[in-house]
Design an enzyme around this catalytic site. Structure first.
Site, PDB file in Angstrom:
ATOM      1  N   HIS A  22     -30.786 -24.747 -20.065  1.00  0.00           N
ATOM      2  CA  HIS A  22     -29.839 -25.059 -18.988  1.00  0.00           C
ATOM      3  C   HIS A  22     -28.772 -23.970 -18.851  1.00  0.00           C
ATOM      4  O   HIS A  22     -28.541 -23.446 -17.751  1.00  0.00           O
ATOM      5  CB  HIS A  22     -29.174 -26.410 -19.267  1.00  0.00           C
ATOM      6  CG  HIS A  22     -28.226 -26.849 -18.206  1.00  0.00           C
ATOM      7  ND1 HIS A  22     -28.598 -27.646 -17.146  1.00  0.00           N
ATOM      8  CD2 HIS A  22     -26.903 -26.594 -18.028  1.00  0.00           C
ATOM      9  CE1 HIS A  22     -27.549 -27.856 -16.370  1.00  0.00           C
ATOM     10  NE2 HIS A  22     -26.504 -27.229 -16.885  1.00  0.00           N
ATOM     11  N   GLU A  23     -28.153 -23.646 -19.968  1.00  0.00           N
ATOM     12  CA  GLU A  23     -27.076 -22.647 -19.919  1.00  0.00           C
ATOM     13  C   GLU A  23     -27.623 -21.248 -19.627  1.00  0.00           C
ATOM     14  O   GLU A  23     -26.940 -20.426 -19.010  1.00  0.00           O
ATOM     15  CB  GLU A  23     -26.288 -22.655 -21.229  1.00  0.00           C
ATOM     16  CG  GLU A  23     -25.635 -23.985 -21.574  1.00  0.00           C
ATOM     17  CD  GLU A  23     -24.747 -24.524 -20.467  1.00  0.00           C
ATOM     18  OE1 GLU A  23     -24.233 -23.730 -19.643  1.00  0.00           O
ATOM     19  OE2 GLU A  23     -24.586 -25.758 -20.404  1.00  0.00           O
ATOM     20  N   HIS A  26     -27.673 -20.755 -15.935  1.00  0.00           N
ATOM     21  CA  HIS A  26     -26.367 -20.327 -15.415  1.00  0.00           C
ATOM     22  C   HIS A  26     -26.102 -18.858 -15.745  1.00  0.00           C
ATOM     23  O   HIS A  26     -25.631 -18.086 -14.888  1.00  0.00           O
ATOM     24  CB  HIS A  26     -25.252 -21.179 -16.042  1.00  0.00           C
ATOM     25  CG  HIS A  26     -25.224 -22.598 -15.576  1.00  0.00           C
ATOM     26  ND1 HIS A  26     -25.265 -22.959 -14.252  1.00  0.00           N
ATOM     27  CD2 HIS A  26     -25.138 -23.762 -16.286  1.00  0.00           C
ATOM     28  CE1 HIS A  26     -25.201 -24.282 -14.144  1.00  0.00           C
ATOM     29  NE2 HIS A  26     -25.136 -24.785 -15.374  1.00  0.00           N
TER      30      HIS A  26
END
Length: 455
Positions: A22-23, A26
């Site tokens: 997920h990170e 980003h």
């Protein structure tokens, strides 16, 4: 208790992979859009480990609270930015670029799920065939005249390949449909049509096993309640039960199959049971107290007996299922899309009261499922990881301030207003979002504890 380290390890691996992916979404999007990343952290709070890497000296860290992570970017709203780096600040980017960076996290979770499903479908696995068992009296399946050993060929005209496919298709249909049509074939290769009414699936707010309420069970060969093996020093041996004993009744209930016997004993942990049985034409009885055994997070009763070998099933109940590259990719996309939509639909029904909030699960339940799936095998564990990844992606896209969906909502408002929201408005939004998030977490944790102590 011996399962706890294994289950915890399985949970932490899933959690770690999903947070990093997920990170990383980003982070990569920020780099692509020219934004400087100051820190990439797995976990929140005090840092346990950190290291600076790369031309920008980005700080890579592991923090003390593992339920999440964050990517900290250069931003004038959070501190002074050098003049030569202002163009790399997040707040100086266009709405489009900021939205790409924000959405990249949840999209990375969806992409991970697709890749996992694709790999599992291409590798192949041994799956249970969609073969139905005899339903309990009074259930919709019994009223539809479902017979033991019937193989489902299609549901509402859609082919059904495996037992998991059948379960998933029925759950999807049960949300909005009154009934489904099953095309089945019995052991004599006779084709029949069964109309299954679905209202019973959600009559308890979707709490518990919806398929069990419908009477949908996997096929169980008819096995007489005859003891084939008595475990040494077990409850049954101490009570005097022997190989070849045929159980007639348990706690006053007539027993016609081995499944009936097992069901009653499992539900009677630490409670006295009178067993009536036949031995060489003579009817005898003994009293036993089933041992309480922890199995997959639940306490069940056992007395230490095994069934006598019965006739081999007339048909195979398992098949090895594998798909080619293209078909596997299509199924992976379909699986991810269907489960994403289903998650949103169920969340919506929670808000309208059609689905009980007791279905909300927290870290304890997820850890339990992680451990169970890991014990079943790598393909089950990977599928579980994909499912949680989808849930994480959907959750983060909800329009709640603090979550990625909340930031995207801010960006949409900015496009409509042609200027950003005020700092005060966003601050209030953050506070409201945090309150909602903490309330959801508290509710999920309460549900976990309720399941843990009440079974």
């Amino acid at each position: 208790m011996n399962n706890i380290p294994f289950y915890l390890a399985a949970f932490l691996v899933v959690l770690g992979v999903l947070i990093v992916v997920h990170e990383l979404g980003h982070y990569l999007a920020a780099r692509f859009c020219g934004v400087k990343v100051l820190r990439f952290s797995v976990g929140f709070g005090r840092m346990l480990w950190k290291k600076r890497l790369g031309q920008d000296r980005t700080e890579w860290a592991i923090s003390i609270f593992p339920l999440g992570g964050y990517v900290k970017m250069l931003d004038e709203r959070e501190g002074k930015v050098a003049e030569e780096e202002v163009h790399r600040a997040f707040n100086r980017q266009s709405v489009g670029k900021r939205s790409i960076i924000v959405a990249a996290g949840p999209l990375a979770n969806f992409a991970l799920a697709i890749l996992i499903y694709w790999g599992v479908f291409m590798h192949g696995s041994e799956e249970l065939l969609p073969m139905l068992g005899a339903p309990p009296n009074g259930t919709p399946a019994a009223m539809a005249a479902v017979g033991n050993g019937e193989l489902v060929r299609s549901l509402d005209g859609q082919p059904v390949a495996t037992w998991d496919d059948l379960r998933w298709m029925i759950l999807q249909k049960a949300v909005d449909h009154e009934s489904v049509v099953l095309e089945v074939v019995n052991e004599r290769d006779e084709i029949s049509i069964r109309r299954l009414y679905l209202s019973a699936a959600g009559e308890q707010g979707w709490e518990g096993d919806a398929l069990e309420r419908l009477g949908i069970r996997f096929y169980r060969p008819e096995m007489p309640p005859v003891i084939g093996k008595v475990v040494a020093n077990g409850v049954a041996e101490r009570a005097g039960l022997q190989n070849g004993d045929r159980v007639l009744a348990l706690a006053g209930k007539e027993i016609s199959s081995w499944y009936d016997l097992v069901t009653i004993i499992r539900d009677s942990a630490s409670r006295p049971l009178r067993i009536e049985f036949e031995r060489q034409g003579e009817v005898l009885s003994v009293d036993v107290v089933p041992d309480a055994v922890l199995e997959r997070g639940q306490t069940v009763g056992k007395i230490g007996v095994a069934v006598a070998p019965g006739p081999k099933p007339a048909r195979e109940v398992k098949a090895f299922v594998r798909y080619g590259i293209i078909e596997a990719a299509g199924r992976a996309l379909e699986e991810t899309w269907d489960k994403s939509v289903f998650s949103l639909v169920m969340m919506g029904k929670m808000l309208t009261g059609e689905v009980s909030w007791k279905n909300l699960s927290g870290p304890v339940t997820i850890a339990d499922y992680a451990g169970q799936s890991a014990r079943l095998g790598l393909d089950y564990y990977l599928k579980f990881m994909a499912l949680v990844s989808i849930s994480l992606g959907v959750l983060n896209l909800l329009p709640i301030p603090v979550l990625d969906g909340g930031h995207l909502l801010y960006h949409m408002i900015e496009v409509v207003r042609r200027r950003p929201l005020s700092e005060r408005a966003m601050e209030i939004g953050q506070q409201v979002g945090m309150s909602i998030l903490f309330a959801l977490m508290a509710f999920a944790f309460f549900n976990d504890l309720t399941r843990l102590f009440n079974g």
